[in-house]
Design a protein around this motif. Sequence first.
Motif, PDB file in Angstrom:
ATOM      1  N   PRO A 148      -6.899  -6.850  -2.191  1.00 14.37           N
ATOM      2  CA  PRO A 148      -6.036  -7.938  -1.730  1.00 14.37           C
ATOM      3  C   PRO A 148      -6.468  -9.296  -2.234  1.00 14.37           C
ATOM      4  CG  PRO A 148      -7.648  -7.497  -0.063  1.00 14.37           C
ATOM      5  CD  PRO A 148      -7.977  -6.596  -1.225  1.00 14.37           C
ATOM      6  N   THR A 230       1.569  -1.942   4.000  1.00 14.25           N
ATOM      7  CA  THR A 230       1.347  -1.395   2.651  1.00 14.25           C
ATOM      8  C   THR A 230       0.477  -0.156   2.723  1.00 14.25           C
ATOM      9  OG1 THR A 230       1.482  -3.650   1.816  1.00 14.25           O
ATOM     10  CG2 THR A 230       0.591  -1.981   0.325  1.00 14.25           C
ATOM     11  N   ILE A 234       1.292   3.533   1.196  1.00  9.14           N
ATOM     12  CA  ILE A 234       0.388   4.286   0.300  1.00  9.14           C
ATOM     13  C   ILE A 234       0.119   5.671   0.885  1.00  9.14           C
ATOM     14  CG2 ILE A 234      -2.014   4.344  -0.541  1.00  9.14           C
ATOM     15  CD1 ILE A 234      -1.748   1.296  -0.971  1.00  9.14           C
ATOM     16  N   CYS A 282      -9.837 -10.409   7.430  1.00 10.44           N
ATOM     17  CA  CYS A 282      -9.391  -9.383   8.391  1.00 10.44           C
ATOM     18  C   CYS A 282     -10.348  -9.275   9.569  1.00 10.44           C
ATOM     19  CB  CYS A 282      -9.277  -8.035   7.697  1.00 10.44           C
ATOM     20  SG  CYS A 282     -10.796  -7.556   6.879  1.00 10.44           S
ATOM     21  N   LYS A 332       4.841 -17.713   6.519  1.00  9.33           N
ATOM     22  CA  LYS A 332       4.626 -16.660   7.529  1.00  9.33           C
ATOM     23  C   LYS A 332       3.783 -17.219   8.663  1.00  9.33           C
ATOM     24  CE  LYS A 332       2.031 -12.347   8.239  1.00  9.33           C
ATOM     25  NZ  LYS A 332       1.293 -11.217   7.631  1.00  9.33           N
TER      26      LYS A 332
END
Length: 491
Positions: A148, A230, A234, A282, A332
Motif C-alpha cells: 500500500p 481489497t 483478493i 493501520c 474520504k
Amino acid sequence: MLQIKNYINGELIAPVGNQYIDNYNPATGKIYSHIPDSDGKDVQLAYEAAAKAFQTWSLTTKEDRSKLLIRIADLIDKNHEKLSRAESTDNGKPIQLARVVDIPRAAANFRFYATGVLHLSSEAQIMEDTAINYTLHEPVGVAGCISPWNLPLYLFTWKIAPALAAGCTVVAKPSEITPMTAYLLSELCIEAGLPKGVLNIVHGYGHKVGAAITAHPNIPVISFTGGTKTGAEIARVAGPMFKKLSLELGGKNPNIVFADCDFEQMLKTTMHSSFSNQGEICLCGSRIFIERPLYEKFKKEFVAKAIELKAGDPANEKTRHGAIVSKQHKEKILSYIALAQQEGGKILCGGNEVKLSGECADGWFIEPTVIEGLPYNCRTNQEEIFGPVVTLTPFDTEEEVLGYANSTQYGLAGIIWTENLTRAHRMAQHLQSGIIWINCWLLRDLRTPFGGLKNSGVGREGGFEALRFFTEPKNVCIKLSPSPTLPKGRE
Ligand code: TXE
C-alpha cells in the motif's frame, strides 16, 4: 518530467502498452512524475522472468542469498537521504519521519531476513526404532507481493525480503499512489548484482496489475497489505485457486487509558499513536477510551497538544504533520469528519482542511482532529478512517471498555495504559487484537508475529512466520529396519 520504469528480468523497461499514469506530490497537489500503466502483459513478462530465475535462485545457498540481501540493505543505508526525500515527496509524510522510520526500517527488513534465514531450522520426530521423520522447508515458487501507500518502502520490503531470503522469486506491485521508492530500490538491486528475474517490480493500477498477479495461475502465494475491501477481493479470486494468502488489512484500534497511568509518558506517546504519518498507519489508536476520573484532564491537555501540531510542508525539517496522500483520500477523511458531526459528535479541535501558502498552496492537508460525544457503536467509531482523526470516550469499568474496544469488525492492534500490571495482563488477554502494546506504541521487535484477527486479515508476518509462509513444509519419513544382529535399544 521523470518517467519511471518497470523492473523486469533485471532491466528497467517501459510498459508493453507504453501508457503512463500521473504521479502527484501530495504537498503541492501537482503532477511530478509518470509511472507505467502496466497490465496483464507486463505481469506475464515479469512472471516468466521470475519463473526462470526461480530454477537457480531456489537452489542457491541461504548464505549466498543472505550476502545479497545484506548488500541491498547497505545500499539502502548509503542512499538514505535520497530515499527519504523521495518517500516524503511521494507520500506527503514529513521528511523527518521518512528519515527516522521508513527508510531505516526498509534496510532493517532486508538485514533481519538476511540473517533470520540462516537460523531457520526444522524439527525431526523419532519413532524409536521404527522410523525417523524430518521436515524440509522448500521455497513455494514465484511470490506475488502487493503493498500500500502509507509506508511505501517499509511495507514493500517487509514482504520482499522474507520471500527472497526463503528462496522464492518475486513479482511485486507497489501502490500506484507511491511508486517512487520501489523504483529507486530496483536501481539498487541492479547495483547490488541481484540476479535478473529474482525480483520484478510492475507498476500500475490495482485492478489491472494487482488483479493480474492475484489471478495468475502459476503464482501460488500472495502477500498483500492494504484495505479490507481489497483484501476480500483478493481472497475471492485466490481462494478457489488454493493459493497461500497473507492478508494484512485495516484496523480501528482502541487506545485504553486508565486513571493510574504514567500521564506524561501516555500523553506524549498518544500524540504519536493518534497522528503519526497523518494517522495513516493501520496500527494507529484512533479510538481513545479514558477512565472517567482522568477524562477532563486528558481532554484538556491532549486537545492543547493537538492544536499545537500544525500541518506544514513535508520537506521542511521542522514539520511533524504532513500532507494527506491523495485528493481522494483527503475527501474520504473529510467525509468522515462530516459524518461524525451528523452522528452527534462534538469537534474539540481541527476538523478542517488546511490551506498553506507558497509551494503547498494546492496541497492536501487536514488538521489533527479530536472528536467527543459519540456512541461507541456509531459508524465513525466502527469504520476505518485512516487519517488524523481520533475520538474520545469515557468509561467506568473494565467490562464496559472491553465491550467498546471489541465491538468493531477489526482486530489488529490495541494499546493499554496502566501502572497496574495485573490489570494490564488481564486486559491484554481479553482484547480481540493480534498485537497489544502496554505503556508503549509501535515498539517493534521484528521476530514477533505481526497481524490481526477478524477483518484485519489472515496470517502473520514477521520473524520465522514470514519465512515459513514463503516455504512449503514437507515431511519425510524413513523406515528404520532393526538390525538382525545388533541388540535392540541402547548398549
Ligand atoms: O488500499 P488498497 P488503498 C486502508 C485504508 C485506506 C483503504 C484503501 O483505510 O483508506 O485501505 O487504501 C492494490 N487486486 N489501508 O486504496 O486499494 C493497490 O494498487 C490486487 C490500510 O491504498 O487496498 C495497492 O498496491 N491488488 C492498509 C494495494 O492493493 C489491488 C494500508 C493497496 O491498495 C486491487 C493502506 C485488486 N483488485 C490502506 N485493488 C494497512 N493495513 O496498512 C487495489 N490493489
